[in-house]
Design a protein around this motif. Structure first.
Motif, PDB file in Angstrom:
ATOM      1  N   GLU A   7       0.811  -1.223   0.000  1.00  0.00           N
ATOM      2  CA  GLU A   7       0.000   0.000   0.000  1.00  0.00           C
ATOM      3  C   GLU A   7       0.842   1.270   0.000  1.00  0.00           C
ATOM      4  O   GLU A   7       0.441   2.293  -0.550  1.00  0.00           O
ATOM      5  CB  GLU A   7      -0.960  -0.004   1.193  1.00  0.00           C
ATOM      6  N   GLY A   8       2.006   1.258   0.653  1.00  0.00           N
ATOM      7  CA  GLY A   8       2.837   2.446   0.715  1.00  0.00           C
ATOM      8  C   GLY A   8       3.783   2.607  -0.453  1.00  0.00           C
ATOM      9  O   GLY A   8       4.586   3.538  -0.474  1.00  0.00           O
ATOM     10  N   CYS A   9       3.702   1.713  -1.435  1.00  0.00           N
ATOM     11  CA  CYS A   9       4.618   1.753  -2.585  1.00  0.00           C
ATOM     12  C   CYS A   9       4.055   2.606  -3.719  1.00  0.00           C
ATOM     13  O   CYS A   9       2.836   2.728  -3.870  1.00  0.00           O
ATOM     14  CB  CYS A   9       4.875   0.339  -3.107  1.00  0.00           C
ATOM     15  N   TYR A  45      -3.260  -3.112   6.011  1.00  0.00           N
ATOM     16  CA  TYR A  45      -3.950  -1.830   6.032  1.00  0.00           C
ATOM     17  C   TYR A  45      -2.912  -0.741   6.288  1.00  0.00           C
ATOM     18  O   TYR A  45      -2.157  -0.817   7.254  1.00  0.00           O
ATOM     19  CB  TYR A  45      -5.006  -1.783   7.136  1.00  0.00           C
ATOM     20  N   LEU A  46      -2.879   0.260   5.422  1.00  0.00           N
ATOM     21  CA  LEU A  46      -1.981   1.389   5.609  1.00  0.00           C
ATOM     22  C   LEU A  46      -2.657   2.406   6.521  1.00  0.00           C
ATOM     23  O   LEU A  46      -3.710   2.952   6.188  1.00  0.00           O
ATOM     24  CB  LEU A  46      -1.651   2.036   4.263  1.00  0.00           C
ATOM     25  N   ARG A  47      -2.063   2.657   7.681  1.00  0.00           N
ATOM     26  CA  ARG A  47      -2.564   3.651   8.639  1.00  0.00           C
ATOM     27  C   ARG A  47      -1.517   4.755   8.767  1.00  0.00           C
ATOM     28  O   ARG A  47      -0.407   4.517   9.225  1.00  0.00           O
ATOM     29  CB  ARG A  47      -2.820   3.026  10.013  1.00  0.00           C
ATOM     30  N   ASN A  55       3.042  11.785   6.265  1.00  0.00           N
ATOM     31  CA  ASN A  55       1.767  11.050   6.144  1.00  0.00           C
ATOM     32  C   ASN A  55       1.334  10.833   4.701  1.00  0.00           C
ATOM     33  O   ASN A  55       0.153  10.668   4.409  1.00  0.00           O
ATOM     34  CB  ASN A  55       0.660  11.785   6.898  1.00  0.00           C
ATOM     35  N   GLN A  56       2.298  10.765   3.781  1.00  0.00           N
ATOM     36  CA  GLN A  56       1.952  10.607   2.374  1.00  0.00           C
ATOM     37  C   GLN A  56       1.614   9.145   2.054  1.00  0.00           C
ATOM     38  O   GLN A  56       2.114   8.227   2.693  1.00  0.00           O
ATOM     39  CB  GLN A  56       3.122  11.059   1.494  1.00  0.00           C
ATOM     40  N   ASP A  57       0.761   8.947   1.045  1.00  0.00           N
ATOM     41  CA  ASP A  57       0.452   7.596   0.575  1.00  0.00           C
ATOM     42  C   ASP A  57       1.687   6.919  -0.001  1.00  0.00           C
ATOM     43  O   ASP A  57       1.827   5.699   0.073  1.00  0.00           O
ATOM     44  CB  ASP A  57      -0.641   7.630  -0.495  1.00  0.00           C
TER      45      ASP A  57
END
Length: 333
Positions: A10-12, A198-200, A223-225
């Motif tokens: 998710e964070g990639c 889950y990306l929190r 806090n970036q995606d």
């Protein structure tokens, strides 16, 4: 020990982000990142025609391992019972002098020890998104292999020769199929079931000492995606400086098995620099230290993460405990 390695994607946002989460690969070309073919249409790792193999070794080497993941687009490779190439197989695991392998064939899923057939299922993995989970015990006479597809036990065999040494490296292949997608990969010491990431992200400053590169809210810098390098960041060169953030709540109704805290960080001077990754609830705290390179993670074995199987009070995680926990980092060296 519990879960030793776990990642979704998710964070990639690039090939480099995906590669940082892996231990190795067999080629320098091809596409590794995909934005839409993972679990629930999310981000994932892609193996294409030119990217047949990746591997993970970020776990303690011992005789019993459980490996699981979501996979989509997997084809079949019948081959023969003899081992030929890692990319012929869904999994290839070094267990001493021979390779233990799992091959997705047109009529079944089959397990081999190098040239020797060990077991097969009455079904295989289709090209649709599926969940695979395997428990392997490496032993020359008392080896075991148990495999679940979408939660159903399809192979359960004991008293096998599955190898003669501890498991130290796990290779993931494509069965030489173009465009195979992996997501939610984990390695553990026992069954975990279908894990979903889950990306929190940070949403508030709880206690901060780092300096934001712009504005006054530290959390807004981290806090970036997708990590954006030196566009937004916080920095400190003071030993002991700590940033602790409140993060987004976990969705209700899930079971929290483990929490992976991740950062994208680098140093800009000589000598050792380290961050302690922290999960904190009240006076209770768990942490793990990472040493910083001079460049942001972009190649294999550079992801900066800590996996916490227990909440800060050393009890099992729950949604409520996660939502009451803050996360951050400290300059520890």
């Amino acid at each position: 020990m519990g879960i030793e390695y776990f990642t979704g994607f998710e964070g990639c946002g690039s090939n480099a982000d995906v590669l940082a989460l892996l231990s190795g690969r067999n080629t320098a070309v091809g596409t590794w990142y995909d934005a839409t073919n993972g679990y629930d249409g999310g981000k994932c790792l892609r193996l294409s025609a030119n990217t047949y193999i990746f591997n993970i070794s970020k776990f303690t080497s011992n005789a019993i391992k459980v490996v699981g993941f979501h996979v989509k687009g997997l084809g079949t490779n019948n081959g023969s019972s003899s081992f030929s190439s890692l990319r012929d197989n869904l999994l290839s695991i070094g267990t001493g002098a021979s390779w233990f392998t799992i091959r997705n064939r047109s009529t079944n899923l089959a397990a081999f020890l190098h040239n020797t057939f060990l077991a097969s299922a009455d079904t295989n993995i289709s090209a649709a998104l599926a969940h695979f989970e395997m428990k392997l015990k490496s032993h020359a006479t008392e080896g075991e292999v148990h495999i679940k597809i979408n939660g159903e036990l399809v192979i359960s065999e004991t008293g096998l020769n599955t190898g003669d040494s501890n498991i130290g490296n796990i290779h993931f292949g494509s069965c030489q199929t173009s465009n195979v997608y992996y997501d939610n990969i984990f390695i553990a010491d026992d069954w975990q079931g279908e894990l979903i990431s889950y990306l929190r992200k940070p949403e508030s400053d709880e206690s901060v000492q780092f300096t934001p590169n712009a504005g006054s809210d530290n959390y807004s810098r981290v806090n970036q995606d997708v990590q954006d390098g030196d566009t937004t960041y916080v920095s400190s060169n003071t030993l002991g400086h700590t940033d602790i953030y409140g993060v987004e709540d976990m969705p209700s109704g899930v079971t929290v098995k483990a929490v992976a805290v991740g950062v994208v960080a680098r140093k800009d001077d000589a000598g050792d620099r380290a961050l302690e990754l922290i999960a904190k609830k009240g006076m209770d705290e768990v942490s793990d230290e990472i040493f910083l390179p001079t460049a942001y993670p972009a190649v294999e074995n550079t992801a900066q993460r800590a996996v916490f199987n227990k909440a800060p009070d050393n009890t099992d995680w729950s949604v409520a405990k996660f939502n009451d926990t803050d996360f951050g980092f400290k300059v520890s060296a």
